[in-house]
Design a protein around this motif. Structure first.
Motif, mmCIF file in Angstrom:
data_model
loop_
_atom_site.group_PDB
_atom_site.id
_atom_site.type_symbol
_atom_site.label_atom_id
_atom_site.label_comp_id
_atom_site.label_asym_id
_atom_site.label_seq_id
_atom_site.Cartn_x
_atom_site.Cartn_y
_atom_site.Cartn_z
ATOM 1 N N GLY A 101 29.212 -0.026 10.956
ATOM 2 C CA GLY A 101 29.722 0.552 12.216
ATOM 3 C C GLY A 101 29.357 0.078 13.717
ATOM 4 N N VAL A 102 28.168 -0.548 13.313
ATOM 5 C CA VAL A 102 27.730 -1.263 14.688
ATOM 6 C C VAL A 102 28.466 -2.561 14.915
ATOM 7 C CG1 VAL A 102 25.775 -2.541 15.569
ATOM 8 C CG2 VAL A 102 25.349 -0.485 14.622
ATOM 9 N N THR A 103 28.653 -3.431 13.725
ATOM 10 C CA THR A 103 29.407 -4.441 13.766
ATOM 11 C C THR A 103 30.853 -4.370 14.142
ATOM 12 O OG1 THR A 103 28.099 -5.252 11.990
ATOM 13 C CG2 THR A 103 30.186 -6.617 12.384
ATOM 14 N N LEU A 104 31.572 -3.527 14.174
ATOM 15 C CA LEU A 104 32.802 -3.008 14.468
ATOM 16 C C LEU A 104 33.137 -2.646 15.551
ATOM 17 C CD1 LEU A 104 34.689 -1.809 10.994
ATOM 18 C CD2 LEU A 104 34.552 -4.322 12.051
ATOM 19 N N VAL A 105 32.220 -2.454 16.662
ATOM 20 C CA VAL A 105 32.072 -1.733 17.881
ATOM 21 C C VAL A 105 33.071 -2.909 18.652
ATOM 22 C CG1 VAL A 105 31.194 -1.026 20.008
ATOM 23 C CG2 VAL A 105 30.319 -0.100 17.858
ATOM 24 N N PRO A 106 34.071 -2.698 19.353
ATOM 25 C CA PRO A 106 34.939 -3.682 20.155
ATOM 26 C C PRO A 106 34.180 -4.024 21.463
ATOM 27 C CG PRO A 106 36.376 -2.212 19.481
ATOM 28 C CD PRO A 106 35.013 -1.724 19.388
ATOM 29 N N THR A 107 34.094 -5.390 21.918
ATOM 30 C CA THR A 107 33.502 -5.612 23.179
ATOM 31 C C THR A 107 34.723 -6.040 24.239
ATOM 32 O OG1 THR A 107 33.085 -7.967 22.544
ATOM 33 C CG2 THR A 107 31.344 -6.030 22.250
#
Length: 208
Positions: free
Chosen positions: A109-115
């Motif tokens: 979930g953390v990894t897939l947060v778009p920036t």
């Protein structure tokens, strides 16, 4: 027809557990995603970790070959996640695979947060990938849970001893692994081809 019917019989017989495992899978992912939104440094740390372990460069190198990309995704999802994260721990310690999966789900979930705006657009088609793959993992989680329950309480299924109960749990894992594998194949193909042929046109259309 038995290959199709038997897994669904197991699910119907354990609908409450199946619903709780859905809540576990999607809930832990949502927790990780929210943490990533609240603490951008976590997202940056995960991105750096993927760079350091070679995952990011591997993905980039495979983008020109969708079939090889899909095969790689399938191998990672079945072996590293399905087998090593969920099933293997559960074969050693009852229910341990549920805990190891929850850790992976929060991290993902953390990894897939778009920036970036492009990342948010890419998340639209990738959300379907997430749903498909999590459903596959939920089936494996159900098998792991049933194995643990039978192992701890053999009398609950009328087994003669823990060994017989353990074998019954393994049978359930085997049946549930069939639709899980089918979902993982579908998810790998969709993920590979959508990233290559759908994400960029969608970004051009929405962000143009």
């Amino acid at each position: 027809m038995t290959l199709l019917r038997r897994p669904f019989q197991i699910i119907r017989s354990n609908l409450r557990v199946y619903a709780l495992l859905n809540a576990l899978a999607y809930g832990t992912f949502a927790i990780g995603f929210i943490l990533g939104l609240l603490f951008p440094d976590l997202v940056a740390g995960r991105a750096q970790a993927l760079e350091d372990d070679g995952t990011a460069s591997l993905v980039t190198s495979l983008l020109s070959s969708p079939w090889l990309f899909a095969l790689t995704i399938l191998a990672v999802n079945t072996l590293r996640l399905g087998a090593l994260t969920i099933l293997l721990p559960s074969l050693v310690v009852p229910f341990l695979g549920l805990a190891t999966f929850a850790v992976w789900s929060v991290t993902t979930g953390v990894t897939l947060v778009p920036t970036t705006p492009e990342g948010w657009v890419a998340l639209i088609p990738h959300s379907l990938t997430l749903v498909i793959e999590l459903q596959a993992y939920i089936l494996l989680l159900l098998g792991a849970f049933l194995l643990g329950r039978y192992w701890v309480r053999p009398q609950a299924i009328g087994a003669r001893n823990r060994r017989a109960a353990y074998l019954r749990g393994l049978q359930h894992i085997g049946w549930l692994s069939l639709p899980a594998l089918a979902l993982l194949i579908i998810g790998a193909l969709y993920e590979a081809f959508s990233l290559l042929y759908f994400v960029y046109p969608l970004q051009q259309w929405l962000l143009g």
